[in-house]
Design a protein around this motif. Sequence first.
Motif, mmCIF file in Angstrom:
data_model
loop_
_atom_site.group_PDB
_atom_site.id
_atom_site.type_symbol
_atom_site.label_atom_id
_atom_site.label_comp_id
_atom_site.label_asym_id
_atom_site.label_seq_id
_atom_site.Cartn_x
_atom_site.Cartn_y
_atom_site.Cartn_z
ATOM 1 N N SER A 200 0.937 -1.200 0.020
ATOM 2 C CA SER A 200 -0.031 0.036 -0.046
ATOM 3 C C SER A 200 0.791 1.231 0.016
ATOM 4 C CB SER A 200 -1.095 -0.049 1.243
ATOM 5 O OG SER A 200 -1.804 1.033 1.151
ATOM 6 N N VAL B 241 0.918 5.630 -0.598
ATOM 7 C CA VAL B 241 0.190 7.044 -0.746
ATOM 8 C C VAL B 241 0.953 7.895 -1.694
ATOM 9 C CG1 VAL B 241 -0.414 9.192 0.396
ATOM 10 C CG2 VAL B 241 -1.046 7.160 1.568
ATOM 11 N N GLN C 272 -2.459 -0.702 -5.397
ATOM 12 C CA GLN C 272 -1.562 -0.908 -4.296
ATOM 13 C C GLN C 272 -1.736 0.865 -3.970
ATOM 14 O OE1 GLN C 272 -0.624 -1.539 -7.484
ATOM 15 N NE2 GLN C 272 1.462 -1.116 -7.977
ATOM 16 N N LYS D 84 -3.234 3.774 -2.212
ATOM 17 C CA LYS D 84 -4.324 3.831 -1.338
ATOM 18 C C LYS D 84 -4.853 5.429 -1.383
ATOM 19 C CE LYS D 84 -4.583 3.710 3.713
ATOM 20 N NZ LYS D 84 -3.697 3.446 5.030
ATOM 21 N N HIS D 85 -4.077 6.158 -1.872
ATOM 22 C CA HIS D 85 -4.616 7.483 -1.572
ATOM 23 C C HIS D 85 -3.560 8.428 -2.375
ATOM 24 C CE1 HIS D 85 -6.688 10.910 0.129
ATOM 25 N NE2 HIS D 85 -5.845 11.429 0.196
ATOM 26 N N VAL E 175 -10.343 9.356 -1.854
ATOM 27 C CA VAL E 175 -9.208 8.710 -2.315
ATOM 28 C C VAL E 175 -8.129 9.721 -3.163
ATOM 29 C CG1 VAL E 175 -10.177 6.558 -2.297
ATOM 30 C CG2 VAL E 175 -10.401 7.878 -4.522
ATOM 31 N N GLU F 289 3.069 5.868 7.014
ATOM 32 C CA GLU F 289 2.569 5.348 5.635
ATOM 33 C C GLU F 289 3.753 5.313 4.713
ATOM 34 O OE1 GLU F 289 -0.127 4.082 4.583
ATOM 35 O OE2 GLU F 289 -1.630 4.878 5.957
#
Length: 258
Positions: free
Chosen positions: A78, A80, A111, A113-114, A142, A182
């Motif tokens: 994951s 960002v 993958q 996430k944001h 998102v 993250e």
Amino acid sequence: MEHPKHLNLDDAWRNEPFALPVVDARAWGPQLRFSAPPRLIERFYHEHEANLAVPFLLYGSGDFHYLTALRLRRIAGSVVLVSFDNHPDWDVRPPKWGCGGWINRALELPQIKHVAVWGCGNFECWWPHQIFGNRRAERAGVLEVHPWADDRPVKDRQRKGAILGENWRDLFERFSKGLANENIYVTIDLDCLCIEEAVTNWESGRFSVADLQWALGMLREFCQIIGGDICGAYSVTKYARRKQRFAAEFDHPKIRLP
């Protein structure tokens, strides 16, 4: 760990100061500039997959920024995505692969996430032009865009994500703390910088180099930066296809070089 590389698509970074290993991809430059059909994208990816997989990549004009979406394919786990860009690059209209809509290609990857885009200074985040942006992803939470609102009417400053010169650092620090621990991928388009600090093929933004240094420091303090890239230096435009040239020249602003 693999070493960073300079993917030379257009001679935008001649005499770059880092002396990175150079991959000569200039034969691809005119074919990929601004936009390219999916079959061509896949051919390029197949040929340069290993070069795109390095942790940090320096590459050409912001016209090629959509190649970041190809780099993200290889990231496991994951992630960002944090983008510093004068444009949101969230346009949902064709072409599928182009510098104006590549954020949507990133959002298609499981993958990712944001996504957060900071420093948008052009018209695309405001009515009526925002109707062409990926508002669905923004409403779903998102995707977040942070456009400058200093020169907008007071009511526009209430737009979700709007930032001002006087408060953006406070908001970015809060954003960084909210991403504690993250994995972060950072992409920087030099058009997010003010005109005094960068020469690009697009409109200039409002950040200074010192601003970016501070913001990256915030991310490093609270997050794990696992990869990144920089693009956006000015280069002479060359195109391989007539429709590509027409669309690019229609979309580009008229830039007067210093």
